[in-house]
Design a protein around this motif. Structure first.
Motif, short mmCIF file in Angstrom:
data_model
loop_
_atom_site.label_atom_id
_atom_site.label_comp_id
_atom_site.label_asym_id
_atom_site.label_seq_id
_atom_site.Cartn_x
_atom_site.Cartn_y
_atom_site.Cartn_z
N TYR A 53 2.26 31.69 -53.99
CA TYR A 53 1.49 31.33 -52.51
C TYR A 53 2.13 32.39 -51.74
O TYR A 53 1.66 33.08 -50.83
CB TYR A 53 1.97 29.86 -52.12
N ALA A 83 -8.79 30.69 -47.77
CA ALA A 83 -8.85 29.05 -48.22
C ALA A 83 -8.34 28.92 -49.54
O ALA A 83 -7.46 27.93 -49.76
CB ALA A 83 -10.42 28.85 -48.49
N VAL A 84 -8.47 29.74 -50.44
CA VAL A 84 -7.69 29.93 -51.82
C VAL A 84 -6.17 29.78 -51.61
O VAL A 84 -5.41 29.11 -52.36
CB VAL A 84 -8.11 31.01 -52.81
N GLU A 86 -4.21 28.82 -48.93
CA GLU A 86 -4.11 27.70 -48.43
C GLU A 86 -4.04 26.36 -49.32
O GLU A 86 -2.90 25.52 -49.50
CB GLU A 86 -4.89 27.29 -47.16
N GLU A 87 -5.01 26.32 -50.18
CA GLU A 87 -5.11 25.35 -51.01
C GLU A 87 -3.68 25.59 -52.16
O GLU A 87 -3.10 24.58 -52.77
CB GLU A 87 -6.48 25.51 -52.04
N LEU A 88 -3.45 27.10 -52.71
CA LEU A 88 -2.42 27.19 -53.55
C LEU A 88 -1.02 26.46 -52.76
O LEU A 88 -0.38 25.84 -53.42
CB LEU A 88 -2.15 28.69 -53.62
N VAL A 90 -1.00 23.81 -50.79
CA VAL A 90 -1.06 22.64 -50.89
C VAL A 90 -0.69 22.09 -52.14
O VAL A 90 -0.04 21.30 -52.53
CB VAL A 90 -2.55 22.15 -50.66
N LEU A 91 -1.13 22.96 -53.57
CA LEU A 91 -0.84 22.79 -54.71
C LEU A 91 0.70 22.85 -54.98
O LEU A 91 1.39 21.94 -55.90
CB LEU A 91 -1.37 23.25 -55.70
N GLU A 93 3.00 22.19 -52.75
CA GLU A 93 3.73 21.35 -52.31
C GLU A 93 3.64 19.98 -52.75
O GLU A 93 4.71 19.08 -52.88
CB GLU A 93 3.12 21.13 -50.74
N ARG A 94 2.56 19.53 -53.40
CA ARG A 94 2.44 18.51 -54.23
C ARG A 94 3.18 18.43 -55.53
O ARG A 94 3.66 17.45 -56.02
CB ARG A 94 0.77 18.45 -54.68
#
Length: 245
Positions: A53, A83-84, A86-88, A90-91, A93-94
């Motif tokens: 990220y 967008a990709v 940002e999603e990375l 999020v992943l 963080e999860r």
């Protein structure tokens, strides 16, 4: 590129799971508790995602659209790439939350919880080379190390403990000259005896305690008292550091 070529450049889910299961079995044979091993693997996975990220999202950010297909295409490509990224994030963080809450004692990544063995071992691995960059090997009892580190780590949440090695490294880099002087005056090789109010300057745990004195002195004093550790040790480090008690 054909299917065979693609297979040589990426791992499928089953192969990744196999590698993880194999690693867990090998660590178990070496006496590493499965929960600790899973936590460590989880942190490595979260770190890999966070690293990707940071690398992809760092300035100037995602690369520009390939070719010259007009402004509309370039704008859409850029929006999709962002967008990709940002999603990375999020992943990542999860994955971090899963790793630090994998044990039975940590229900929230940001709430206090008992210190786990893996967290203790990570702290030891972090402080030892940092300490040895300023001083010589400690002669203090290892049990003392666990007691002191326990008090230090209880000032942090599981999420903060996960990032503590990086925080320690940043602390020693920012205060390198100050720390060099402190260990030269009070640590191994100095006229100061190993037993007394400056005892912890002779221990790798001193790096961790000094960082907490600089960052959260009140929380450290509270945990120190709760652990019934000698007040003189903390007072000695505070004096050596030059901060108010």
């Amino acid at each position: 590129m054909n299917t065979a070529d693609e297979g040589r450049h990426r791992l499928d889910a089953a192969s990744v799971l196999n590698a993880k299961s194999t690693l867990l079995q090998l660590l178990a044979r070496g006496g590493v508790y499965t929960g600790d091993a899973e936590e460590l693997i989880g942190l490595v996975e979260a770190g890999a995602l966070a690293g990707a990220y940071t690398e992809i999202g760092a300035p100037p950010g995602p690369r520009t659209a390939p070719g010259d297909k007009g402004e509309s295409y370039a704008a859409g490509w850029s929006d999709g790439a962002l967008a990709v990224v940002e999603e990375l994030g999020v992943l990542a963080e999860r994955a971090l939350v899963r790793a630090v809450t994998s044990g039975p004692s940590a229900e929230s990544p940001d709430e206090p919880s008992p210190v786990r063995r893996a967290e203790m071992e990570r702290a030891k691995v972090a402080i030892t080379p940092l300490y040895l960059s300023f001083a010589e090997v400690s002669d203090l009892d290892p049990e003392v190390t666990d007691q002191v580190l326990g008090a230090v780590l209880r000032t942090m949440s599981p999420r903060q403990r996960a990032g503590y090695p990086g925080r320690l490294t940043a602390f020693t880099e920012a205060h390198h000259t100050h720390l060099e002087r402190l260990y030269a005056e009070y640590g191994p090789g100095s006229p100061i005896a190993i037993h007394g109010r400056y005892s912890l300057v002779h221990s790798p745990t001193s790096v961790a305690v000094l960082e907490r004195l600089a960052a959260t002195p009140s929380a450290l004093h509270e945990e120190w008292d709760a652990a019934e550790l000698p007040p003189a040790w903390l007072d000695g480090l505070t004096t050596a550091w030059g901060s108010p008690a």
